[in-house]
Motif scaffolding. Sequence first.
Motif, mmCIF file in Angstrom:
data_model
loop_
_atom_site.group_PDB
_atom_site.id
_atom_site.type_symbol
_atom_site.label_atom_id
_atom_site.label_comp_id
_atom_site.label_asym_id
_atom_site.label_seq_id
_atom_site.Cartn_x
_atom_site.Cartn_y
_atom_site.Cartn_z
ATOM 1 N N ALA A 1 0.821 -1.208 0.000
ATOM 2 C CA ALA A 1 0.000 0.000 0.000
ATOM 3 C C ALA A 1 0.857 1.260 0.000
ATOM 4 N N CYS A 2 1.942 1.248 0.777
ATOM 5 C CA CYS A 2 2.801 2.426 0.872
ATOM 6 C C CYS A 2 3.503 2.716 -0.452
ATOM 7 N N VAL A 3 4.000 1.675 -1.116
ATOM 8 C CA VAL A 3 4.680 1.873 -2.399
ATOM 9 C C VAL A 3 3.719 2.444 -3.429
ATOM 10 N N PHE A 4 2.515 1.872 -3.478
ATOM 11 C CA PHE A 4 1.547 2.356 -4.458
ATOM 12 C C PHE A 4 1.086 3.771 -4.127
ATOM 13 N N PHE A 5 0.903 4.056 -2.832
ATOM 14 C CA PHE A 5 0.485 5.398 -2.424
ATOM 15 C C PHE A 5 1.567 6.419 -2.738
ATOM 16 N N LEU A 6 2.828 6.026 -2.575
ATOM 17 C CA LEU A 6 3.936 6.917 -2.915
ATOM 18 C C LEU A 6 3.923 7.239 -4.405
ATOM 19 N N MET A 7 3.654 6.219 -5.230
ATOM 20 C CA MET A 7 3.544 6.453 -6.670
ATOM 21 C C MET A 7 2.392 7.400 -6.976
ATOM 22 N N TYR A 8 1.308 7.232 -6.236
ATOM 23 C CA TYR A 8 0.147 8.101 -6.446
ATOM 24 C C TYR A 8 0.475 9.549 -6.104
ATOM 25 N N LEU A 9 1.205 9.754 -5.016
ATOM 26 C CA LEU A 9 1.590 11.111 -4.631
ATOM 27 C C LEU A 9 2.523 11.735 -5.675
ATOM 28 N N ILE A 10 3.461 10.941 -6.162
ATOM 29 C CA ILE A 10 4.396 11.449 -7.174
ATOM 30 C C ILE A 10 3.655 11.792 -8.464
ATOM 31 N N SER A 11 2.610 11.021 -8.766
ATOM 32 C CA SER A 11 1.865 11.235 -10.020
ATOM 33 C C SER A 11 1.076 12.536 -10.019
ATOM 34 N N ILE A 12 1.023 13.219 -8.874
ATOM 35 C CA ILE A 12 0.351 14.519 -8.830
ATOM 36 C C ILE A 12 1.073 15.517 -9.730
ATOM 37 N N VAL A 13 2.382 15.323 -9.888
ATOM 38 C CA VAL A 13 3.161 16.176 -10.785
ATOM 39 C C VAL A 13 2.793 15.813 -12.223
ATOM 40 N N PRO A 14 2.194 16.722 -12.982
ATOM 41 C CA PRO A 14 1.693 16.402 -14.322
ATOM 42 C C PRO A 14 2.731 15.805 -15.260
ATOM 43 N N ASP A 15 3.960 16.315 -15.222
ATOM 44 C CA ASP A 15 4.987 15.847 -16.157
ATOM 45 C C ASP A 15 5.471 14.434 -15.840
#
Length: 259
Positions: A193-207
Motif C-alpha cells: 500500500a505504501c509503495v503504491f500510495f507513494l507512486m500516487y503522490l508522485i503522479s500529482i506532478v503532471p509531467d
Amino acid sequence: MTAYIAFLKKEFMEMARTGKLTILAALFLLFGIMNPAIAKLTPYILKMVLESDSFQESGIVVIGEITVNDTASWIQFYKNIPMALIIFIIMFSGIITNEYQKGTLIPLYTKGICPVVVYLAKLTSLFLTWTLGYALTFGVTYAYNQYYWKNEAAKNILFSAFIVYILGVFLIFLMLLVSTFLNSNTAVMVATACVFFLMYLISIVPDIKKYLPTKLMAANELMVGKSMPVDYTISIAVTLLLSVAFMAGSCIIIKKKPV
C-alpha cells in the motif's frame, strides 16, 4: 516442470480448501451485477429524494429528466474494481510469508525443489485467479450493459478494461516482491500500500504522471473521450517493465532467503 505443476495444483487446492476461491467468485460476481444495477436504480433513487418533503421544502428546483446510460455503469465498474483488488491483496498477502512461518517449505527444499519454482507456481496461481475474477466482473457488467443500453455511449471499453487489468497484475508482482523479504502478511499489505500510495503522490506532478503505473487508474477518461489509448503507451510500458523487474528481483531474493 513436474514440481511446478504439482505445486501449482497444491496452490489451487489450498485456495479451494480455505474457501478463498468461493469468496472471490462470489465477490467478483457481485461487483459485476452491482455495476449496472446501481446505474439502473440511480434515477429511481434520485426521484425518491427529489420528491421527499425535506427536499421540496429546500426550495431547490430540478429541471429536466434524470437519465443514465452504459457510461454510468462502467464508471461504477471502475469504482468497484479497486475495492475488489484491495480485498484480493489482503486475502493473498500471506501467500509466501505463511509458508516460511509454518515451515512447510523445508521438506520441499530438502528434496531439491528450487525456491524459484515455488515462487513461479504462486505467481501463476495469483495471475490466473485475478484474470478469471476480473473477466467474470467485466463479462457480467458488459452483458448487462449490452442488454440495457447496447454499450453505445462509453468509448474504448476494452482498452479501458485492459489497462486496469494490467494495473492489477502489476500489484500482484509488487506484493510478491515485498513478500520475499518481509516476514508477515500485515507487513506485506502495508508495504504494498505504501509503495503504491507513494507512486500516487508522485503522479500529482503532471509531467511525471504519464510515466507511472498510477496513470492506468484513469480509465474513466478513456470512456468519456477525455483521453486516447495512445496517451497510456508510456505508462503501460513502464508498468510492464517494472513487473518484469519485480519478478526478477523476487527470484533472486527468494533463492537466497533462508528457510
